[in-house]
Design a protein around this motif. Structure first.
Motif, PDB file in Angstrom:
ATOM      1  N   GLU A   1       9.109  81.365  25.832  1.00 49.11           N
ATOM      2  CA  GLU A   1       9.554  80.104  25.247  1.00 49.11           C
ATOM      3  C   GLU A   1      10.966  80.375  24.762  1.00 49.11           C
ATOM      4  OE1 GLU A   1       6.767  78.736  22.311  1.00 49.11           O
ATOM      5  OE2 GLU A   1       5.124  78.753  23.756  1.00 49.11           O
ATOM      6  N   LEU A   2      11.919  79.658  25.299  1.00 49.43           N
ATOM      7  CA  LEU A   2      13.325  79.936  25.040  1.00 49.43           C
ATOM      8  C   LEU A   2      14.027  78.710  24.503  1.00 49.43           C
ATOM      9  CD1 LEU A   2      14.066  81.732  28.422  1.00 49.43           C
ATOM     10  CD2 LEU A   2      13.823  82.847  26.207  1.00 49.43           C
ATOM     11  N   TYR A   3      15.124  78.948  23.792  1.00 49.50           N
ATOM     12  CA  TYR A   3      15.920  77.804  23.376  1.00 49.50           C
ATOM     13  C   TYR A   3      16.995  77.558  24.422  1.00 49.50           C
ATOM     14  CZ  TYR A   3      19.433  80.954  21.199  1.00 49.50           C
ATOM     15  OH  TYR A   3      20.386  81.902  20.953  1.00 49.50           O
ATOM     16  N   GLY A   4      17.556  76.359  24.378  1.00 50.42           N
ATOM     17  CA  GLY A   4      18.449  75.898  25.426  1.00 50.42           C
ATOM     18  C   GLY A   4      19.548  76.864  25.815  1.00 50.42           C
TER      19      GLY A   4
ATOM     20  N   LEU B   1      13.456  67.639  33.117  1.00 47.51           N
ATOM     21  CA  LEU B   1      12.126  68.258  33.093  1.00 47.51           C
ATOM     22  C   LEU B   1      11.338  67.797  31.876  1.00 47.51           C
ATOM     23  CD1 LEU B   1      13.007  71.893  34.235  1.00 47.51           C
ATOM     24  CD2 LEU B   1      11.653  70.214  35.522  1.00 47.51           C
ATOM     25  N   HIS B   2      12.020  67.657  30.744  1.00 45.11           N
ATOM     26  CA  HIS B   2      11.368  67.183  29.525  1.00 45.11           C
ATOM     27  C   HIS B   2      10.942  65.717  29.681  1.00 45.11           C
ATOM     28  CE1 HIS B   2      10.280  66.939  25.352  1.00 45.11           C
ATOM     29  NE2 HIS B   2      11.082  65.903  25.204  1.00 45.11           N
ATOM     30  N   ALA B   3      11.851  64.895  30.206  1.00 43.88           N
ATOM     31  CA  ALA B   3      11.547  63.470  30.398  1.00 43.88           C
ATOM     32  C   ALA B   3      10.391  63.271  31.375  1.00 43.88           C
ATOM     33  CB  ALA B   3      12.792  62.732  30.890  1.00 43.88           C
ATOM     34  N   ASP B   4      10.263  64.162  32.345  1.00 42.04           N
ATOM     35  CA  ASP B   4       9.177  64.077  33.332  1.00 42.04           C
ATOM     36  C   ASP B   4       7.860  64.646  32.809  1.00 42.04           C
ATOM     37  OD1 ASP B   4      10.963  62.936  35.099  1.00 42.04           O
ATOM     38  OD2 ASP B   4      11.230  64.746  36.307  1.00 42.04           O
ATOM     39  N   GLY B   5       7.880  65.203  31.598  1.00 38.08           N
ATOM     40  CA  GLY B   5       6.666  65.757  31.012  1.00 38.08           C
ATOM     41  C   GLY B   5       6.344  67.173  31.453  1.00 38.08           C
ATOM     42  N   CYS B   6       7.307  67.849  32.086  1.00 42.53           N
ATOM     43  CA  CYS B   6       7.082  69.221  32.555  1.00 42.53           C
ATOM     44  C   CYS B   6       7.331  70.263  31.476  1.00 42.53           C
ATOM     45  CB  CYS B   6       7.962  69.512  33.769  1.00 42.53           C
ATOM     46  SG  CYS B   6       7.477  68.546  35.214  1.00 42.53           S
ATOM     47  N   THR B   7       8.088  69.886  30.471  1.00 42.25           N
ATOM     48  CA  THR B   7       8.325  70.788  29.343  1.00 42.25           C
ATOM     49  C   THR B   7       8.138  70.004  28.049  1.00 42.25           C
ATOM     50  OG1 THR B   7      10.710  70.332  29.182  1.00 42.25           O
ATOM     51  CG2 THR B   7      10.035  72.167  30.598  1.00 42.25           C
ATOM     52  N   GLU B   8       7.950  70.743  26.991  1.00 44.91           N
ATOM     53  CA  GLU B   8       7.958  70.140  25.667  1.00 44.91           C
ATOM     54  C   GLU B   8       8.894  70.958  24.795  1.00 44.91           C
ATOM     55  OE1 GLU B   8       3.867  70.085  24.536  1.00 44.91           O
ATOM     56  OE2 GLU B   8       3.798  72.212  24.080  1.00 44.91           O
ATOM     57  N   CYS B   9       9.398  70.330  23.762  1.00 39.74           N
ATOM     58  CA  CYS B   9      10.377  70.970  22.885  1.00 39.74           C
ATOM     59  C   CYS B   9       9.817  71.066  21.474  1.00 39.74           C
ATOM     60  CB  CYS B   9      11.662  70.138  22.812  1.00 39.74           C
ATOM     61  SG  CYS B   9      12.431  69.843  24.385  1.00 39.74           S
TER      62      CYS B   9
ATOM     63  N   LYS C   1      16.397  74.350  19.421  1.00 41.46           N
ATOM     64  CA  LYS C   1      15.390  73.600  20.166  1.00 41.46           C
ATOM     65  C   LYS C   1      14.836  74.520  21.248  1.00 41.46           C
ATOM     66  CE  LYS C   1      15.707  69.093  21.603  1.00 41.46           C
ATOM     67  NZ  LYS C   1      16.251  68.012  22.451  1.00 41.46           N
ATOM     68  N   TYR C   2      13.552  74.826  21.135  1.00 41.31           N
ATOM     69  CA  TYR C   2      12.873  75.687  22.104  1.00 41.31           C
ATOM     70  C   TYR C   2      12.120  74.837  23.116  1.00 41.31           C
ATOM     71  CZ  TYR C   2      13.847  79.798  19.278  1.00 41.31           C
ATOM     72  OH  TYR C   2      14.494  80.809  18.609  1.00 41.31           O
ATOM     73  N   TYR C   3      11.970  75.399  24.308  1.00 42.33           N
ATOM     74  CA  TYR C   3      11.269  74.716  25.395  1.00 42.33           C
ATOM     75  C   TYR C   3      10.093  75.564  25.842  1.00 42.33           C
ATOM     76  CZ  TYR C   3      15.438  71.820  25.875  1.00 42.33           C
ATOM     77  OH  TYR C   3      16.480  70.952  25.640  1.00 42.33           O
ATOM     78  N   ARG C   4       9.013  74.886  26.222  1.00 48.55           N
ATOM     79  CA  ARG C   4       7.876  75.559  26.855  1.00 48.55           C
ATOM     80  C   ARG C   4       7.312  74.633  27.924  1.00 48.55           C
ATOM     81  NH1 ARG C   4       5.137  75.877  21.333  1.00 48.55           N
ATOM     82  NH2 ARG C   4       4.764  73.712  20.865  1.00 48.55           N
TER      83      ARG C   4
END
Length: 104
Positions: free
Chosen positions: A23-26, A52-60, A72-75
């Protein structure tokens, strides 16, 4: 062939795959990707992350303070893992066909 579309697909695949192990930040994501693909600029990486976030593939989520602004981290989400599975299958099909043609 639309070279931009191919790069976009490879970039999405690379980012999703990277996020399956960490899980990494931008900024960390951007650094990793631009080290591997120096021709890709920062704004392109962030645009793909937003898509990717808008498509629901990642969450922040926002991590703890690190002496500066919140990060802001992404997974990857379950939907993102499924998309990654499809992308990897397509990638393997393409690279397998290329190898059969003698292209490496």
């Amino acid at each position: 062939m639309d070279k931009g579309q191919m790069k976009k697909g490879v970039l999405e695949l690379s980012i999703l795959y990277t996020l399956t192990t960490d899980e990494l930040y931008g900024y960390d994501i951007m650094k990793r990707i631009t080290e591997l693909f120096p021709e890709i600029n920062e704004s392109t990486v962030y645009a793909v992350l937003r898509r990717l976030h808008a498509d629901g593939c990642t969450e922040c989520y926002f991590g703890e303070h690190s002496g500066g602004p919140k990060r802001k981290y992404y997974r990857v989400t379950p939907k993102g893992r499924e998309e990654l599975r499809k992308m990897l299958s397509e990638w393997r099909d393409i690279t397998g066909a290329m190898e059969k043609l003698g292209i490496k």
